[in-house]
Design a protein around this motif. Structure first.
Motif, short mmCIF file in Angstrom:
data_model
loop_
_atom_site.label_atom_id
_atom_site.label_comp_id
_atom_site.label_asym_id
_atom_site.label_seq_id
_atom_site.Cartn_x
_atom_site.Cartn_y
_atom_site.Cartn_z
N MET A 7 40.30 20.35 15.95
CA MET A 7 39.39 20.90 16.96
C MET A 7 38.95 22.31 16.56
N THR A 8 37.73 22.67 16.96
CA THR A 8 37.27 24.03 16.75
C THR A 8 38.02 24.96 17.69
N PRO A 9 38.03 26.27 17.41
CA PRO A 9 38.69 27.19 18.33
C PRO A 9 38.16 27.09 19.75
N THR A 10 36.83 26.91 19.89
CA THR A 10 36.27 26.81 21.23
C THR A 10 36.75 25.55 21.93
N LEU A 11 36.78 24.43 21.23
CA LEU A 11 37.24 23.18 21.85
C LEU A 11 38.73 23.27 22.16
N THR A 12 39.50 23.91 21.31
CA THR A 12 40.92 24.09 21.59
C THR A 12 41.11 24.90 22.87
N ARG A 13 40.32 25.95 23.01
CA ARG A 13 40.42 26.77 24.22
C ARG A 13 40.06 25.96 25.47
N ARG A 14 39.00 25.18 25.37
CA ARG A 14 38.59 24.37 26.51
C ARG A 14 39.63 23.30 26.85
N ALA A 15 40.17 22.65 25.82
CA ALA A 15 41.20 21.63 26.06
C ALA A 15 42.45 22.24 26.69
N SER A 16 42.81 23.45 26.25
CA SER A 16 43.98 24.11 26.84
C SER A 16 43.73 24.45 28.31
N ALA A 17 42.47 24.79 28.64
CA ALA A 17 42.13 25.06 30.03
C ALA A 17 42.23 23.79 30.86
N GLU A 18 41.80 22.67 30.30
CA GLU A 18 41.91 21.39 31.01
C GLU A 18 43.37 21.00 31.20
N PHE A 19 44.19 21.22 30.18
CA PHE A 19 45.62 20.93 30.30
C PHE A 19 46.25 21.76 31.41
N THR A 20 46.01 23.07 31.37
CA THR A 20 46.66 23.97 32.32
C THR A 20 46.13 23.76 33.73
N GLY A 21 44.82 23.61 33.85
CA GLY A 21 44.23 23.40 35.17
C GLY A 21 44.72 22.12 35.81
N THR A 22 44.78 21.03 35.03
CA THR A 22 45.27 19.78 35.57
C THR A 22 46.75 19.87 35.93
N ALA A 23 47.52 20.57 35.10
CA ALA A 23 48.94 20.76 35.39
C ALA A 23 49.13 21.49 36.71
N LEU A 24 48.38 22.57 36.91
CA LEU A 24 48.53 23.33 38.15
C LEU A 24 48.03 22.55 39.36
N LEU A 25 46.99 21.73 39.15
CA LEU A 25 46.52 20.88 40.26
C LEU A 25 47.60 19.90 40.69
N VAL A 26 48.22 19.22 39.72
CA VAL A 26 49.27 18.27 40.07
C VAL A 26 50.49 18.98 40.62
N ALA A 27 50.80 20.16 40.10
CA ALA A 27 51.91 20.94 40.68
C ALA A 27 51.64 21.26 42.14
N ALA A 28 50.37 21.55 42.46
CA ALA A 28 50.00 21.83 43.85
C ALA A 28 50.13 20.58 44.71
N VAL A 29 49.66 19.45 44.19
CA VAL A 29 49.75 18.19 44.95
C VAL A 29 51.20 17.81 45.20
N VAL A 30 51.99 17.79 44.14
CA VAL A 30 53.38 17.35 44.26
C VAL A 30 54.22 18.40 44.99
N GLY A 31 54.05 19.67 44.60
CA GLY A 31 54.85 20.72 45.22
C GLY A 31 54.61 20.84 46.72
N SER A 32 53.34 20.78 47.13
CA SER A 32 53.06 20.89 48.57
C SER A 32 53.56 19.65 49.30
#
Length: 245
Positions: A1-26
């Motif tokens: 992956m290009t640096p830009t795509l790596t950055r975007r994929a990491s944002a998708e990973f982290t954002g989805t992780a925090l979303l599920v943490a919010a769903v499950v945690g709440s």
């Protein structure tokens, strides 16, 4: 992956992780705080999820578009492919694994934050034609909403609008609106309020994919040039051209 795509994929990973943490945690917090009132538990879970989703779109939208959802990403690729906008096939191949693994990480994180085993397979069966129909409706509505916002230049409203839709869909769908294959898979890893049994996942994911197809048909009828705005789903993010600059 290009640096830009790596950055975007990491944002998708982290954002989805925090979303599920919010769903499950709440969901865990709601079950502990209101142990005898299922309706109140669902209300607490829905409000926390809707607010977290809006905040996460604001946080990660400028980086990756804040899809957090394989169906949204797949439709973004499909409708934008002829116009040269939206995700490329290579982008999609990076986004989807990032979203799925992020969702799993989010469920594990929520369990650990509440002192539970990191992974316990859910035993909550969620199956039946009525629930699958609800997932088709929930997913199709979500996808049409985000493309309608992009096509009409109202992406600034996305955090509030998408959060409001998901919060409302908790209540007007019998499935409580998973509307997301990655989130569905992640929620199998927790035997708590928001969990779903692994055996129920295929039916939910199939319904969500069907919802994506319904959304594509609806967009063709109502927003025939939606592909021109695919770079702005869910909110504006790096385009194919900007990656090379």
């Amino acid at each position: 992956m290009t640096p830009t795509l790596t950055r975007r994929a990491s944002a998708e990973f982290t954002g989805t992780a925090l979303l599920v943490a919010a769903v499950v945690g709440s969901g865990i917090a709601a079950a502990r705080l209101s142990p005898t009132d299922i309706g109140l538990q669902l209300l607490e879970n829905a409000i926390a999820t809707a607010l977290a989703l809006g905040a996460l779109i604001l946080m990660f939208g400028p980086v990756s578009g804040a899809h957090f959802n394989p169906v949204v990403s797949a439709v973004d690729w499909w409708v934008g492919r002829h116009a040269g906008t939206g995700l490329t096939a290579r982008d999609l191949a990076a986004y989807v694994p990032a979203q799925v693994t992020g969702a799993i990480a989010g469920a594990v994180l929520a369990d650990l934050m509440f002192g539970l085993p990191a992974v316990t397979w859910s035993r909550t069966d969620r199956t039946g034609p009525n629930l699958w129909l609800a997932e088709i409706v929930a997913t199709a509505g979500l996808v049409v909403l985000v493309f309608a916002l992009a096509r009409t230049g109202r992406t600034t409203a996305a955090p509030a609008a998408v959060g409001a839709y998901i919060g409302a869909a908790y209540w007007f769908t019998s499935s409580t609106s998973f509307a997301n294959p990655a989130v569905t898979i992640g929620r199998t890893f927790t035997d708590t309020f928001a969990g779903i049994a692994p055996t129920s996942v295929p039916g939910f994911v199939a319904a969500q994919l069907a919802g994506g197809l319904v959304a594509i048909a609806a967009l063709a009828a109502w927003y025939p040039h939606a592909g021109n705005a695919a770079d702005a789903v869910v909110v504006p993010h790096p385009t194919r051209e900007s990656e090379t600059r």
